[in-house]
Design a protein around this motif. Structure first.
Motif, PDB file in Angstrom:
ATOM      1  N   MET A   1      25.960  38.299  28.111  1.00 34.99           N
ATOM      2  CA  MET A   1      26.022  39.216  29.211  1.00 34.99           C
ATOM      3  C   MET A   1      27.185  38.883  30.136  1.00 34.99           C
ATOM      4  O   MET A   1      28.046  39.700  30.368  1.00 34.99           O
ATOM      5  CB  MET A   1      24.703  39.169  29.973  1.00 34.99           C
ATOM      6  CG  MET A   1      24.674  40.054  31.175  1.00 34.99           C
ATOM      7  SD  MET A   1      23.058  40.005  31.937  1.00 34.99           S
ATOM      8  CE  MET A   1      23.525  39.793  33.606  1.00 34.99           C
ATOM      9  N   ILE A   2      27.225  37.661  30.658  1.00 42.43           N
ATOM     10  CA  ILE A   2      28.282  37.277  31.584  1.00 42.43           C
ATOM     11  C   ILE A   2      29.632  37.207  30.870  1.00 42.43           C
ATOM     12  O   ILE A   2      30.658  37.531  31.449  1.00 42.43           O
ATOM     13  CB  ILE A   2      27.944  35.942  32.310  1.00 42.43           C
ATOM     14  CG1 ILE A   2      28.944  35.657  33.428  1.00 42.43           C
ATOM     15  CG2 ILE A   2      27.910  34.786  31.340  1.00 42.43           C
ATOM     16  CD1 ILE A   2      28.825  36.542  34.615  1.00 42.43           C
ATOM     17  N   VAL A   3      29.631  36.834  29.598  1.00 49.56           N
ATOM     18  CA  VAL A   3      30.891  36.740  28.848  1.00 49.56           C
ATOM     19  C   VAL A   3      31.518  38.120  28.700  1.00 49.56           C
ATOM     20  O   VAL A   3      32.730  38.282  28.891  1.00 49.56           O
ATOM     21  CB  VAL A   3      30.661  36.076  27.478  1.00 49.56           C
ATOM     22  CG1 VAL A   3      31.927  36.073  26.664  1.00 49.56           C
ATOM     23  CG2 VAL A   3      30.137  34.669  27.656  1.00 49.56           C
ATOM     24  N   ASN A   4      30.716  39.121  28.386  1.00 45.49           N
ATOM     25  CA  ASN A   4      31.244  40.485  28.268  1.00 45.49           C
ATOM     26  C   ASN A   4      31.776  40.983  29.598  1.00 45.49           C
ATOM     27  O   ASN A   4      32.822  41.637  29.653  1.00 45.49           O
ATOM     28  CB  ASN A   4      30.154  41.424  27.759  1.00 45.49           C
ATOM     29  CG  ASN A   4      29.757  41.130  26.343  1.00 45.49           C
ATOM     30  OD1 ASN A   4      30.536  40.597  25.567  1.00 45.49           O
ATOM     31  ND2 ASN A   4      28.529  41.454  26.005  1.00 45.49           N
ATOM     32  N   PHE A   5      31.063  40.672  30.687  1.00 45.86           N
ATOM     33  CA  PHE A   5      31.521  41.083  32.010  1.00 45.86           C
ATOM     34  C   PHE A   5      32.865  40.443  32.347  1.00 45.86           C
ATOM     35  O   PHE A   5      33.788  41.119  32.801  1.00 45.86           O
ATOM     36  CB  PHE A   5      30.488  40.711  33.086  1.00 45.86           C
ATOM     37  CG  PHE A   5      30.996  40.950  34.471  1.00 45.86           C
ATOM     38  CD1 PHE A   5      31.022  42.233  34.994  1.00 45.86           C
ATOM     39  CD2 PHE A   5      31.479  39.907  35.237  1.00 45.86           C
ATOM     40  CE1 PHE A   5      31.514  42.466  36.274  1.00 45.86           C
ATOM     41  CE2 PHE A   5      31.973  40.127  36.508  1.00 45.86           C
ATOM     42  CZ  PHE A   5      31.986  41.409  37.033  1.00 45.86           C
ATOM     43  N   ILE A   6      32.991  39.146  32.115  1.00 47.66           N
ATOM     44  CA  ILE A   6      34.237  38.437  32.433  1.00 47.66           C
ATOM     45  C   ILE A   6      35.385  38.979  31.601  1.00 47.66           C
ATOM     46  O   ILE A   6      36.492  39.177  32.100  1.00 47.66           O
ATOM     47  CB  ILE A   6      34.058  36.917  32.229  1.00 47.66           C
ATOM     48  CG1 ILE A   6      33.119  36.378  33.306  1.00 47.66           C
ATOM     49  CG2 ILE A   6      35.400  36.202  32.263  1.00 47.66           C
ATOM     50  CD1 ILE A   6      32.728  34.939  33.116  1.00 47.66           C
TER      51      ILE A   6
ATOM     52  N   VAL B   1      30.956  33.268  41.325  1.00 45.16           N
ATOM     53  CA  VAL B   1      29.787  33.759  42.056  1.00 45.16           C
ATOM     54  C   VAL B   1      28.926  34.630  41.148  1.00 45.16           C
ATOM     55  O   VAL B   1      27.696  34.531  41.145  1.00 45.16           O
ATOM     56  CB  VAL B   1      30.219  34.519  43.325  1.00 45.16           C
ATOM     57  CG1 VAL B   1      29.070  35.295  43.927  1.00 45.16           C
ATOM     58  CG2 VAL B   1      30.791  33.554  44.348  1.00 45.16           C
ATOM     59  N   MET B   2      29.569  35.478  40.363  1.00 48.00           N
ATOM     60  CA  MET B   2      28.814  36.305  39.408  1.00 48.00           C
ATOM     61  C   MET B   2      28.084  35.427  38.393  1.00 48.00           C
ATOM     62  O   MET B   2      26.933  35.692  38.038  1.00 48.00           O
ATOM     63  CB  MET B   2      29.745  37.267  38.666  1.00 48.00           C
ATOM     64  CG  MET B   2      30.220  38.419  39.486  1.00 48.00           C
ATOM     65  SD  MET B   2      28.889  39.518  39.968  1.00 48.00           S
ATOM     66  CE  MET B   2      28.283  40.053  38.390  1.00 48.00           C
ATOM     67  N   ALA B   3      28.742  34.387  37.925  1.00 52.40           N
ATOM     68  CA  ALA B   3      28.118  33.482  36.958  1.00 52.40           C
ATOM     69  C   ALA B   3      26.919  32.774  37.582  1.00 52.40           C
ATOM     70  O   ALA B   3      25.902  32.574  36.922  1.00 52.40           O
ATOM     71  CB  ALA B   3      29.135  32.475  36.444  1.00 52.40           C
TER      72      ALA B   3
ATOM     73  N   LYS C   1      30.646  27.132  33.547  1.00 53.77           N
ATOM     74  CA  LYS C   1      31.934  26.656  34.036  1.00 53.77           C
ATOM     75  C   LYS C   1      32.961  27.632  33.500  1.00 53.77           C
ATOM     76  O   LYS C   1      32.997  27.919  32.302  1.00 53.77           O
ATOM     77  CB  LYS C   1      32.236  25.250  33.534  1.00 53.77           C
ATOM     78  CG  LYS C   1      33.591  24.741  33.960  1.00 53.77           C
ATOM     79  CD  LYS C   1      33.884  23.372  33.404  1.00 53.77           C
ATOM     80  CE  LYS C   1      35.270  22.932  33.798  1.00 53.77           C
ATOM     81  NZ  LYS C   1      35.624  21.662  33.163  1.00 53.77           N
ATOM     82  N   ILE C   2      33.823  28.149  34.372  1.00 53.54           N
ATOM     83  CA  ILE C   2      34.827  29.132  33.964  1.00 53.54           C
ATOM     84  C   ILE C   2      36.210  28.531  34.192  1.00 53.54           C
ATOM     85  O   ILE C   2      36.513  28.052  35.283  1.00 53.54           O
ATOM     86  CB  ILE C   2      34.681  30.430  34.761  1.00 53.54           C
ATOM     87  CG1 ILE C   2      33.276  31.010  34.552  1.00 53.54           C
ATOM     88  CG2 ILE C   2      35.745  31.435  34.349  1.00 53.54           C
ATOM     89  CD1 ILE C   2      32.963  32.194  35.445  1.00 53.54           C
ATOM     90  N   GLN C   3      37.048  28.563  33.164  1.00 52.82           N
ATOM     91  CA  GLN C   3      38.429  28.136  33.287  1.00 52.82           C
ATOM     92  C   GLN C   3      39.359  29.218  32.776  1.00 52.82           C
ATOM     93  O   GLN C   3      38.988  30.011  31.919  1.00 52.82           O
ATOM     94  CB  GLN C   3      38.756  26.846  32.565  1.00 52.82           C
ATOM     95  CG  GLN C   3      37.805  26.198  31.704  1.00 52.82           C
ATOM     96  CD  GLN C   3      38.381  24.938  31.085  1.00 52.82           C
ATOM     97  OE1 GLN C   3      39.055  24.129  31.687  1.00 52.82           O
ATOM     98  NE2 GLN C   3      38.094  24.799  29.829  1.00 52.82           N
ATOM     99  N   VAL C   4      40.572  29.216  33.316  1.00 52.07           N
ATOM    100  CA  VAL C   4      41.593  30.180  32.908  1.00 52.07           C
ATOM    101  C   VAL C   4      42.765  29.377  32.349  1.00 52.07           C
ATOM    102  O   VAL C   4      43.300  28.499  33.016  1.00 52.07           O
ATOM    103  CB  VAL C   4      42.053  31.039  34.102  1.00 52.07           C
ATOM    104  CG1 VAL C   4      43.147  31.994  33.683  1.00 52.07           C
ATOM    105  CG2 VAL C   4      40.878  31.790  34.711  1.00 52.07           C
TER     106      VAL C   4
END
Length: 80
Positions: free
Chosen positions: A1-6, A59-61, A73-76
């Motif tokens: 769910m969150i992966v598709n949103f990101i 924040v969404m995560a 954990k989100i990295q770019v």
């Protein structure tokens, strides 16, 4: 769910949406690492001024954490 949103969110922000790739690595049952790969020219757009864009994604995560109990954990990173 969150992966598709990101992924969808990142593709709307960047100049080269076809170069956006997402990888998800499940560390254990309560922790997942999400990495967003994009064109090196688009990294600044994903991070945003003072980190505002990436913080909004975090924040969404955290909102999803309340629902499913998984920390993210989100990295770019730039594409090689």
């Amino acid at each position: 769910m969150i992966v598709n949103f990101i992924e969808n969110y990142a593709k709307l922000i960047v100049s080269e949406p076809n170069e956006v790739k997402i990888s998800q690595e499940k560390i254990d049952d309560t922790f997942t690492e999400i990495t967003v790969y994009a064109n090196s020219a688009d990294i600044g757009k994903l991070i945003g001024k003072n980190g505002n864009m990436i913080n909004a994604l975090k924040v969404m995560a955290n909102g999803c954490k309340a629902k499913d109990g998984v920390s993210y954990k989100i990295q770019v990173l730039a594409n090689d």
